[in-house]
Every structure is written in structure tokens, then in C-alpha cells.
Design an enzyme around this catalytic site. Structure first.
Site, PDB file in Angstrom:
ATOM      1  N   ARG A  44       0.840  -1.197   0.000  1.00 54.41           N
ATOM      2  CA  ARG A  44       0.000   0.000   0.000  1.00 54.41           C
ATOM      3  C   ARG A  44       0.877   1.249   0.000  1.00 54.41           C
ATOM      4  O   ARG A  44       1.845   1.333   0.743  1.00 54.41           O
ATOM      5  CB  ARG A  44      -0.885   0.004   1.242  1.00 54.41           C
ATOM      6  CG  ARG A  44      -1.968   1.051   1.240  1.00 54.41           C
ATOM      7  CD  ARG A  44      -2.627   1.147   2.610  1.00 54.41           C
ATOM      8  NE  ARG A  44      -2.927  -0.156   3.199  1.00 54.41           N
ATOM      9  CZ  ARG A  44      -3.103  -0.320   4.497  1.00 54.41           C
ATOM     10  NH1 ARG A  44      -2.982   0.682   5.327  1.00 54.41           N
ATOM     11  NH2 ARG A  44      -3.394  -1.522   4.973  1.00 54.41           N
ATOM     12  N   SER A 102      -8.461   0.331   0.054  1.00 51.22           N
ATOM     13  CA  SER A 102      -9.260   0.002   1.239  1.00 51.22           C
ATOM     14  C   SER A 102      -9.954   1.236   1.799  1.00 51.22           C
ATOM     15  O   SER A 102     -10.701   1.905   1.105  1.00 51.22           O
ATOM     16  CB  SER A 102      -8.365  -0.675   2.279  1.00 51.22           C
ATOM     17  OG  SER A 102      -9.112  -1.179   3.354  1.00 51.22           O
ATOM     18  N   HIS A 103      -9.703   1.542   3.069  1.00 51.49           N
ATOM     19  CA  HIS A 103     -10.366   2.650   3.768  1.00 51.49           C
ATOM     20  C   HIS A 103      -9.512   3.911   3.766  1.00 51.49           C
ATOM     21  O   HIS A 103      -9.849   4.884   4.435  1.00 51.49           O
ATOM     22  CB  HIS A 103     -10.629   2.240   5.217  1.00 51.49           C
ATOM     23  CG  HIS A 103      -9.357   1.938   5.969  1.00 51.49           C
ATOM     24  ND1 HIS A 103      -8.627   0.797   5.730  1.00 51.49           N
ATOM     25  CD2 HIS A 103      -8.677   2.639   6.897  1.00 51.49           C
ATOM     26  CE1 HIS A 103      -7.562   0.810   6.509  1.00 51.49           C
ATOM     27  NE2 HIS A 103      -7.554   1.904   7.221  1.00 51.49           N
ATOM     28  N   LYS A 132      -4.156  -6.331  -2.258  1.00 52.26           N
ATOM     29  CA  LYS A 132      -4.416  -7.390  -1.293  1.00 52.26           C
ATOM     30  C   LYS A 132      -4.357  -8.707  -2.048  1.00 52.26           C
ATOM     31  O   LYS A 132      -4.939  -8.832  -3.130  1.00 52.26           O
ATOM     32  CB  LYS A 132      -5.789  -7.211  -0.639  1.00 52.26           C
ATOM     33  CG  LYS A 132      -5.879  -5.990   0.273  1.00 52.26           C
ATOM     34  CD  LYS A 132      -7.261  -5.877   0.911  1.00 52.26           C
ATOM     35  CE  LYS A 132      -7.321  -4.689   1.871  1.00 52.26           C
ATOM     36  NZ  LYS A 132      -8.671  -4.545   2.492  1.00 52.26           N
ATOM     37  N   ASP A 175     -16.643   0.256   4.099  1.00 57.57           N
ATOM     38  CA  ASP A 175     -15.454   1.018   3.709  1.00 57.57           C
ATOM     39  C   ASP A 175     -15.262   0.958   2.199  1.00 57.57           C
ATOM     40  O   ASP A 175     -16.107   0.453   1.462  1.00 57.57           O
ATOM     41  CB  ASP A 175     -14.224   0.528   4.469  1.00 57.57           C
ATOM     42  CG  ASP A 175     -13.728  -0.830   3.993  1.00 57.57           C
ATOM     43  OD1 ASP A 175     -14.536  -1.609   3.453  1.00 57.57           O
ATOM     44  OD2 ASP A 175     -12.528  -1.119   4.159  1.00 57.57           O
ATOM     45  N   ASP A 220     -13.523  -0.735   0.127  1.00 55.64           N
ATOM     46  CA  ASP A 220     -13.510  -1.999  -0.622  1.00 55.64           C
ATOM     47  C   ASP A 220     -14.427  -3.049  -0.013  1.00 55.64           C
ATOM     48  O   ASP A 220     -14.343  -4.228  -0.365  1.00 55.64           O
ATOM     49  CB  ASP A 220     -12.086  -2.540  -0.774  1.00 55.64           C
ATOM     50  CG  ASP A 220     -11.464  -2.965   0.556  1.00 55.64           C
ATOM     51  OD1 ASP A 220     -11.808  -2.373   1.595  1.00 55.64           O
ATOM     52  OD2 ASP A 220     -10.624  -3.884   0.555  1.00 55.64           O
ATOM     53  N   ASP A 242     -14.855  -4.563   2.941  1.00 54.12           N
ATOM     54  CA  ASP A 242     -14.536  -5.626   3.892  1.00 54.12           C
ATOM     55  C   ASP A 242     -14.655  -5.175   5.345  1.00 54.12           C
ATOM     56  O   ASP A 242     -14.445  -5.971   6.260  1.00 54.12           O
ATOM     57  CB  ASP A 242     -13.148  -6.229   3.622  1.00 54.12           C
ATOM     58  CG  ASP A 242     -12.011  -5.224   3.710  1.00 54.12           C
ATOM     59  OD1 ASP A 242     -12.256  -4.052   4.087  1.00 54.12           O
ATOM     60  OD2 ASP A 242     -10.860  -5.613   3.400  1.00 54.12           O
ATOM     61  N   ARG A 243     -15.022  -3.898   5.590  1.00 51.68           N
ATOM     62  CA  ARG A 243     -15.236  -3.395   6.946  1.00 51.68           C
ATOM     63  C   ARG A 243     -16.689  -2.942   7.085  1.00 51.68           C
ATOM     64  O   ARG A 243     -17.203  -2.246   6.211  1.00 51.68           O
ATOM     65  CB  ARG A 243     -14.334  -2.201   7.246  1.00 51.68           C
ATOM     66  CG  ARG A 243     -12.856  -2.496   7.254  1.00 51.68           C
ATOM     67  CD  ARG A 243     -12.086  -1.248   7.653  1.00 51.68           C
ATOM     68  NE  ARG A 243     -10.661  -1.477   7.699  1.00 51.68           N
ATOM     69  CZ  ARG A 243      -9.834  -0.854   8.525  1.00 51.68           C
ATOM     70  NH1 ARG A 243     -10.311   0.050   9.367  1.00 51.68           N
ATOM     71  NH2 ARG A 243      -8.540  -1.105   8.522  1.00 51.68           N
ATOM     72  N   HIS A 266     -13.586  -5.662  10.503  1.00 47.52           N
ATOM     73  CA  HIS A 266     -13.462  -6.919   9.760  1.00 47.52           C
ATOM     74  C   HIS A 266     -14.126  -8.024  10.578  1.00 47.52           C
ATOM     75  O   HIS A 266     -13.750  -8.268  11.724  1.00 47.52           O
ATOM     76  CB  HIS A 266     -11.990  -7.275   9.549  1.00 47.52           C
ATOM     77  CG  HIS A 266     -11.243  -6.337   8.666  1.00 47.52           C
ATOM     78  ND1 HIS A 266     -11.199  -6.491   7.296  1.00 47.52           N
ATOM     79  CD2 HIS A 266     -10.505  -5.230   8.945  1.00 47.52           C
ATOM     80  CE1 HIS A 266     -10.456  -5.508   6.777  1.00 47.52           C
ATOM     81  NE2 HIS A 266     -10.037  -4.738   7.756  1.00 47.52           N
TER      82      HIS A 266
END
Length: 472
Positions: free
Chosen positions: A19, A117-118, A127, A253, A255, A257-258, A340
């Protein structure tokens, strides 16, 4: 003639993923090198003569198409076939790359999702999963080494496109009863992230009334930052719940996943509180099983798991360590404070906020209780948010070790599973080194404001004793 190596900016090779900031620490050439190195690892670890196949997806960030294209080029250059699943949430990529779940035929050996992501809009990254397992830690070190040495395999892979959104949505709905959600009014805030189109397709097939916010994918994130663990980002969701007299609201979030949640009274229901709700049903079907939460979770969760007859296990923060520990312990449920949530009872053990949303709706329907009622039944505590402050890279891990040594010398009881977590009569406090940034992380929880003040005073005193002043 040996291949030319590629050296990444060292700041982008993180513990759980790769990242960086696009145009500063992360570039098109990095994406191509990630593809070549990951493809090389896929070939060597899976063995045989091929064919080797990797699925690739991306989020909605402005830089994601460029990085995805370069990534695919790198994979193809080392003789790996690529199945592009296009724009979508990270869990959809995990779904495609998990052998037990995959709708792809023939199956793929690994997967890469291009996502920030976030994180802020100018960040992005990758990822990865391999053989249905998270790719992290020493895996990423190995990827960096292969790239630096230019030790890439060569070949000529092909490229196919696959649309798996409909199959993914069908699987999300599989564990929802025919009437689960009927009569409920729910707000969904996608934050202009990659989960938006899936949320539209999902809710169109669900009973109940669904109010959708910010489901159009926009890499500028024009409405709010896509991180549901920051309370200020839940303002639109809270307003929608209140103005529509809705039962509760869900947030995601960048992507997908949260997960975040707001109950009918406008209160945040944090991830450890959601886990306590999920645990009641999971432990009814999987009695005496292990349930995992990270070291930042509140004491109530661990006590509640034990009260329900389960085995609470506190583990390291991070989606990859949690997923690995789940496999080791055969835990049917796990989660962390970052939102998560991992189900392995009826699902596949990876973090999927959309599946967590569906399961929450099902749990509420089967318990015949509202989210507000369940939240009311939990003890009222006061806690800090996750307090992060910068330290020198060489100092962050050493400082935590020095605090551990000091506590041991003083005869204090503490957990060192991830940093140091200390229980006192007031509550508990945590100090750990971030795995992704040059930061120390502090969190504390107490029964009241006075207790919280005493806990933070102890944290600051311990830090001062090792020469660190926490930024307020």
C-alpha cells in the site's frame, strides 16, 4: 542476460498488504513488478507445469484501472493466466480466489485485488490471497526479494474476463431465511466505494425497506471518507436512520470488507458489540467453540463469549493474522475492532462486510429483538478511539518492549499477544506498534470517565519513562 530487478519503496511493503501513495511511493512500474513477483510465487508454490490462473479485481479509485492493467501485464509476462473480475469489493475477489467458494472454472490458485481500502483517495495498493489463504508477512518479504533480484519466471499467459457479481450476490443471500428482514427498514451507506453496485443488487432481492446512500462508485469520495470505524463518517447514515425512523443503518469502507452500524437510537454499534451479537447465535449451533477477537476489543465481548459457553481468544490485530488463527483453531467466528468480521461456520472464513450485514439481519430476525434492544442490554462503558501518534520507525517496537519489561519488573499482569494490554480495577489499556505505519497505537476502556482518565495517565507515565511523549 539476467532480468532487471525492481526495488519497491520500503514504506509500501506492509505486514498485511502492499500500500502506498500513488505518484509518490506507488507507481505503475510497482504494479507490474507485483504482478511478475506474485505470479512467480504462484508458479513455484503450486508446482507442476501449469496452467496457473490468478483472479484480479479492483476498487473504484481513480488510479485502480491503471494499476490493474500494469498488474495484469506483470502476471501475464511470467506465464500466468489472468481472470479479470472487474470492479467490485475485496470480498468478491476473495470469493473468486477461494477454492471452496469460487464460481470460476477451472479454479484459480490465487487472487489480487487492487484497492486502497479505507485510506485516502490518493492511496492504493494490493491485497493478495494464495491457495485460499491470506498472503502476508514473510510472503510479502519474499515478493519484495524476488522483485529486487529480478528472479522472475517467464512465459506467456492469457487474459479472460468473468462477471461473478450475480453468483456472489446469490451466495450472500443463501444464509438469509425467506422472511429474514421482512418488516425491517434499513439504511445502507456504501460511501461511494466499490461495494455500491453489489449493495444495489443485494437489497433489490431482500425483503424489507432499504434506503441506499452513496452507492455510485466515485474515487473522489465526495460525500465522506470511506471508513466506517470513524464516527464522523457515519453522520449521513445516522441522519438517514433518524429522519426515516429506520430500524438501523449499515456502513462499509472503500472496498467492502469493513462494516459499521448505527442502531435505531442513533448510537454506533462497534465491531466488538456486533461480535457479541453474532456469538449468541453461532455458539448455539457450535457450542464450546473458539471465537477470536483482536486485542483492541472490549472486555465485555470476551466475558460474553465465555458466558455463552464459548472459548474467547484474544489475538493479534490484522485481518491476515486473524484469518490464519481461525484456521489453526477451527474457530467459526472472529473479528476485529476495525470492522473486519469473519464467519467460517456457514461461510468461507474471509472478511466480508456484506455477508456480515446479511448475517446481522438474520440474527435480529431469529432473536426477535431489535438492534437497539441488544445494544441496551450491553454494559455502558467509556473508551478512547484508537489513538495513533508518530514515532521513529526504529523506536516503535523497542518502546513497546521497554514498557513490557517495566511492567514485568513491577509485577504487573498483562497480555503480550500484540503489544501490551494491561487490566486494572478501572478497566484496561493497550499499547502496540502499528504494523502498517510508523505509529504507536493506544486504546483504553473504563467503567466511567474518572477511570478512563486514570488509565490514560498510566499510559502517559509509562511512555514518559521510556522517553516518549504522546501527542494529545
Amino acid at each position: 542476460m539476467p532480468a532487471t530487478g525492481h526495488v519497491f519503496d520500503p514504506s509500501i511493503l506492509r505486514e498485511y498488504d502492499i500500500r502506498g501513495v500513488v505518484g509518490r511511493t506507488l507507481h505503475e512500474a510497482d504494479a507490474r513488478a507485483v504482478g511478475r513477483a506474485f505470479g512467480t510465487i504462484v508458479r513455484r508454490r503450486t508446482g507442476g507445469t501449469g496452467p496457473w490462473r490468478v483472479s484480479v479485481g479492483r476498487d473504484g479509485r481513480l488510479s485502480s484501472p491503471m494499476l490493474e492493467q500494469a498488474l495484469v501485464e506483470g502476471l501475464v509476462q511470467c506465464g500466468v493466466d489472468v481472470v479479470r473480475i472487474g470492479l467490485g469489493p475485496s470480498p468478491m475477489l476473495y470469493f473468486a480466489a477461494t477454492p471452496a467458494a469460487s464460481a470460476l472454472s477451472p479454479e484459480v490458485q490465487g487472487g489480487v485485488h487492487v484497492t486502497g481500502s479505507h485510506n485516502p483517495a490518493d492511496h492504493n495498493g494490493f491485497k493478495m490471497v494464495l491457495g485460499g489463504a491470506p498472503f502476508f508477512g514473510t510472503d510479502i518479504v519474499d515478493l519484495g526479494r524476488i522483485a529486487a533480484e529480478g528472479a522472475f519466471d517467464s512465459g506467456a499467459g492469457g487474459i479472460d474476463d468473468a462477471d461473478i457479481c450475480a453468483v456472489y450476490v446469490e451466495r450472500l443471500l443463501q444464509d438469509l431465511g425467506a422472511f429474514d428482514g421482512a418488516g425491517l427498514s434499513i439504511a445502507w451507506d456504501a460511501g461511494n466505494g466499490a461495494a455500491g453496485p453489489v449493495i444495489e443488487a443485494l437489497t433489490a432481492r431482500m425483503p424489507g425497506n432499504h434506503v441506499l446512500l452513496h452507492t455510485s462508485v466515485d474515487g473522489h469520495f465526495p460525500n465522506h471518507h470511506p471508513d466506517p470505524t470513524v464516527e464522523s463518517n457515519l453522520s449521513d447514515l445516522r441522519t438517514a436512520v433518524a429522519s426515516g425512523s429506520l430500524d438501523f443503518g449499515l456502513a462499509f469502507d472503500g472496498d467492502g470488507d469493513r462494516i459499521g452500524a448505527i442502531d435505531g437510537k442513533g448510537r454506533v454499534v462497534w465491531a466488538d458489540q456486533l461480535l457479541a451479537i453474532y456469538a449468541e447465535e453461532v455458539l448455539r449451533e457450535w457450542p464450546k467453540s473458539t471465537i477470536i477477537a483482536d486485542v483492541k476489543a472490549g472486555s465485555y465481548l470476551f466475558a460474553r463469549i465465555a458466558e455463552l459457553g464459548g472459548v474467547p481468544l484474544m489475538w493479534k490485530t490484522g485481518h491476515s493474522p486473524i484469518k490464519s488463527k481461525m484456521k489453526e483453531t477451527s474457530a467459526p467466528l472472529a473479528g476485529e475492532m476495525s470492522g473486519h468480521i469473519f464467519f467460517a461456520d456457514k461461510y468461507f472464513g474471509f472478511d466480508d462486510a456484506l455477508y456480515a450485514a446479511v448475517r446481522l439481519i438474520g440474527v435480529l430476525a431469529r432473536l426477535r429483538r431489535s438492534l437497539s434492544e441488544l445494544r441496551d442490554a450491553m454494559p455502558q462503558t467509556v473508551a478512547t478511539p484508537e489513538l495513533r501518534f508518530a514515532v521513529d520507525r526504529q523506536r516503535k517496537a523497542a518502546a513497546v518492549c521497554e514498557v513490557q519489561e517495566m511492567l514485568a519488573a513491577d509485577g504487573c499482569c498483562f497480555s503480550d499477544v500484540d503489544g501490551v494490554r494491561v487490566d486494572t480495577t478501572d478497566g484496561w489499556w493497550l499499547l502496540r506498534a502499528s504494523n502498517t505505519e510508523d505509529m504507536l497505537v493506544v486504546r483504553a476502556e473504563a467503567k466511567d470517565e474518572g477511570g478512563l482518565a486514570r488509565l490514560m495517565a498510566e499510559v502517559d507515565a509509562r511512555l514518559a519513562a521510556v522517553g516518549i511523549v504522546r501527542e494529545n
